[in-house]
Design an enzyme around this catalytic site. Structure first.
Site, PDB file in Angstrom:
ATOM      1  N   LYS A   1       0.857  -1.196   0.000  1.00  0.00           N
ATOM      2  CA  LYS A   1       0.000   0.000   0.000  1.00  0.00           C
ATOM      3  C   LYS A   1       0.887   1.238   0.000  1.00  0.00           C
ATOM      4  O   LYS A   1       1.951   1.240   0.646  1.00  0.00           O
ATOM      5  CB  LYS A   1      -0.887  -0.034   1.248  1.00  0.00           C
ATOM      6  CG  LYS A   1      -1.922   1.081   1.339  1.00  0.00           C
ATOM      7  CD  LYS A   1      -2.803   0.893   2.578  1.00  0.00           C
ATOM      8  CE  LYS A   1      -3.887   1.949   2.694  1.00  0.00           C
ATOM      9  NZ  LYS A   1      -4.772   1.700   3.873  1.00  0.00           N
TER      10      LYS A   1
ATOM     11  N   SER B   1      -9.688   1.482   2.924  1.00  0.00           N
ATOM     12  CA  SER B   1      -8.844   2.301   2.081  1.00  0.00           C
ATOM     13  C   SER B   1      -7.761   1.525   1.327  1.00  0.00           C
ATOM     14  O   SER B   1      -7.176   2.058   0.395  1.00  0.00           O
ATOM     15  CB  SER B   1      -8.163   3.389   2.926  1.00  0.00           C
ATOM     16  OG  SER B   1      -7.295   2.796   3.875  1.00  0.00           O
TER      17      SER B   1
ATOM     18  N   SER C   1      -9.722  -0.917   7.091  1.00  0.00           N
ATOM     19  CA  SER C   1      -9.162  -0.741   5.744  1.00  0.00           C
ATOM     20  C   SER C   1      -8.408  -1.929   5.164  1.00  0.00           C
ATOM     21  O   SER C   1      -8.053  -1.899   3.989  1.00  0.00           O
ATOM     22  CB  SER C   1      -8.256   0.481   5.705  1.00  0.00           C
ATOM     23  OG  SER C   1      -9.030   1.640   5.619  1.00  0.00           O
TER      24      SER C   1
HETATM   25  N1  GLN Z   1     -13.190   3.830   6.632  1.00  0.00           N
HETATM   26  C1  GLN Z   1     -12.518   4.252   7.813  1.00  0.00           C
HETATM   27  C2  GLN Z   1     -12.125   5.697   7.662  1.00  0.00           C
HETATM   28  O1  GLN Z   1     -12.432   6.259   6.676  1.00  0.00           O
HETATM   29  C3  GLN Z   1     -11.329   3.381   8.089  1.00  0.00           C
HETATM   30  C4  GLN Z   1     -10.159   3.671   7.233  1.00  0.00           C
HETATM   31  C5  GLN Z   1      -8.951   2.844   7.576  1.00  0.00           C
HETATM   32  O2  GLN Z   1      -9.048   1.796   8.216  1.00  0.00           O
HETATM   33  N2  GLN Z   1      -7.799   3.354   7.194  1.00  0.00           N
HETATM   34  O3  GLN Z   1     -11.519   6.285   8.516  1.00  0.00           O
END
Ligand code: GLN
Length: 468
Positions: free
Chosen positions: A67, A143, A167
């Site tokens: 990532k 994400s 994410s």
């Molecule tokens: N969807 C969550 C957010 O927008 C989690 C994102 C993540 O785990 N990086 O913060």
């Protein structure tokens, strides 16, 4: 071509690390223009590493996709943001990268993500759109959407993602692959660009549970460079993998099966629970009474930490700097205004507000107290059961653009994954079937398995029983 099977082929001399890399480059050239999982990759650098690869090591010669928020020396690390896309190159390896290399693996590819990991669809990437390989009109989740999409699309063998509120698990679920969020402190965060430091963990996205165990084995363990990384021994995640679930008590929380969950998701998750029961697990109804407060709690704490962490992007030290600023304050303001996208700005504003004097106790302080209640819910539950079963997300992958002007709706869809981060416990997403949803057919559904702190081995063991 799972990681485990490629390992066997490499050791038997049936393939080479270079051949795997050339194969992946061919697959990327053939399909990634549609999927959009890769932001970049450096085949030459990877081939140079492949030539030196020590195949006797546990991940010897295996490329792993990363990532784009983990530092790999000499490579870009955009975090899906314009602010870092222009000119930032990592000066050092993150600890997970150092550990992957020590296990013989080759970091290969920089995977698209929501900007600074803020989102659940990869639509907040400022750089490109990533599509779900099962249906190109749909999100891959987020994400870590690029990591999940590439593993599902077979343009990557395995990948690393980061999970602050789901994410790793949610994109794994949407793309039909395995995703593991380790316990807080299990894996070093050194060299992961921080979003919300008390919630962030790095975890693997893989085709199989066994592959997740192999990657976790390589990246877990103490690191003096991360003061929250635990100095406790790392168990062997492979020995108990096939031990089965006979005699295990598995909790099904009523709060995770209420209204708003898609019937196709519910049916597949319930079928997976029945499958575990048929293998001898005892299914126990439980309650996690503070679940309803998880979204509000997370969306105070995560933006608060983000507003502090992202203050380092000031146009001076990293990345984008505005042209012709009037003065120093104007330089900060314009650089940040030009560099950050709308969701990141929203979180910085929200986080700065909840931390500001006069509001700190009412919002941030109170959220921390509710966080304790959520953690205690899990502690009580794990006195009763070995692990907890739930859906990963309320629906399968939705169409791209559905929530474009509705961030709150997007936040609510994180309901099943946020609590694990607030409590610091591990969670795994494992594919448990497919369903039709909103005009789409055969969309993957994931089962989430949550365990007590440092209970990764048990989660992998249960996930393995779902997979076979
Ligand atoms: N969807 C969550 C957010 O927008 C989690 C994102 C993540 O785990 N990086 O913060």
């Amino acid at each position: 071509m799972t990681l485990a099977s490629l390992r066997r082929q490499l050791l038997a001399g049936d393939t080479t690390s270079a051949a795997i890399l050339h194969h992946l480059a061919g697959e990327i050239a053939a399909r990634d223009s549609l999927t959009g999982a890769y932001l970049s990759y450096d085949l030459e650098a990877a081939l140079a590493e492949a030539a030196q690869a020590d195949l006797s090591l546990p991940l010897g010669g295996i490329p792993i996709a990363i990532k784009d928020n983990m530092n790999v020396r000499g490579q870009p690390c955009t975090c899906g943001s314009k602010i870092l896309a222009e000119n930032y190159r990592s000066p050092y390896d993150a600890t997970v990268i150092r550990k992957l290399r020590a296990a013989g693996a080759i970091p290969f590819g920089r995977m698209n993500q929501d900007e600074f990991a803020m989102g659940s669809a990869t639509e907040n990437s400022a750089l490109q759109t990533t599509r779900n390989p099962h249906d190109p009109d749909r999100i891959p989740g987020g994400s870590s959407g690029g990591s999940a999409a590439a593993v599902a699309d077979r343009t990557a063998i395995a990948a690393l993602g980061s999970d602050t509120g789901g994410s790793v698990r949610q994109p794994a679920s949407h793309c039909g692959v395995v995703g593991l969020k380790p316990s807080y402190g299990r894996v070093s965060r050194y060299g992961l660009v921080a979003f919300a430091s008390s919630l962030d963990q790095i975890g693997p996205l893989t085709q199989t549970v066994e592959d997740a165990a192999l990657v976790l084995q390589a990246i877990a363990g103490f690191d003096p460079l991360d003061s929250t990384c635990l100095d406790v021994p790392v168990p062997d995640y492979l020995t108990c993998l096939h031990a089965g679930v006979h005699g295990l008590k598995l909790g099904v929380p009523k709060e995770y099966f209420g209204e708003g969950i898609d019937p196709g998701v519910r049916n597949n998750v319930e079928a997976a629970i029945q499958k575990l029961a048929a293998q001898g697990a005892e299914i126990v109804g439980i309650s996690l009474p503070h679940t309803a407060h998880a979204v509000a709690t997370y969306y105070v704490i995560a933006p608060a930490e983000a507003s502090s962490n992202l203050s380092r992007f000031d146009g001076i030290r990293y990345g984008h700097r505005t042209a012709n600023p009037a003065d120093i304050l104007n330089l900060y303001k314009k650089s940040r205004d030009e560099g950050f996208g709308p969701e990141v700005k929203r979180r910085i504003i929200l986080g700065t507000y909840v931390l500001s004097s006069g509001y700190y106790d009412a919002y941030y302080g109170r959220a921390q107290k509710v966080r304790t209640l959520i953690r205690r819910d899990f502690e009580a539950a794990f006195h009763q059961v070995d692990a907890i079963l739930s859906p990963v997300a309320p629906t399968p992958a939705r169409k791209i653009g559905t929530f474009a002007n509705d961030p709150l709706h997007e936040y609510l869809s994180d309901i099943f994954t946020l609590s694990a981060n607030l409590a610091g416990i591990p969670g795994i997403a494992v594919p448990c079937g497919t369903t039709d949803f909103d005009g789409g057919t055969n969309l993957p559904v994931g089962l989430q398995i949550l365990g007590p702190h440092l209970g990764e081995a048990k989660l992998l063991q249960i996930a393995q029983a779902v997979e076979v």
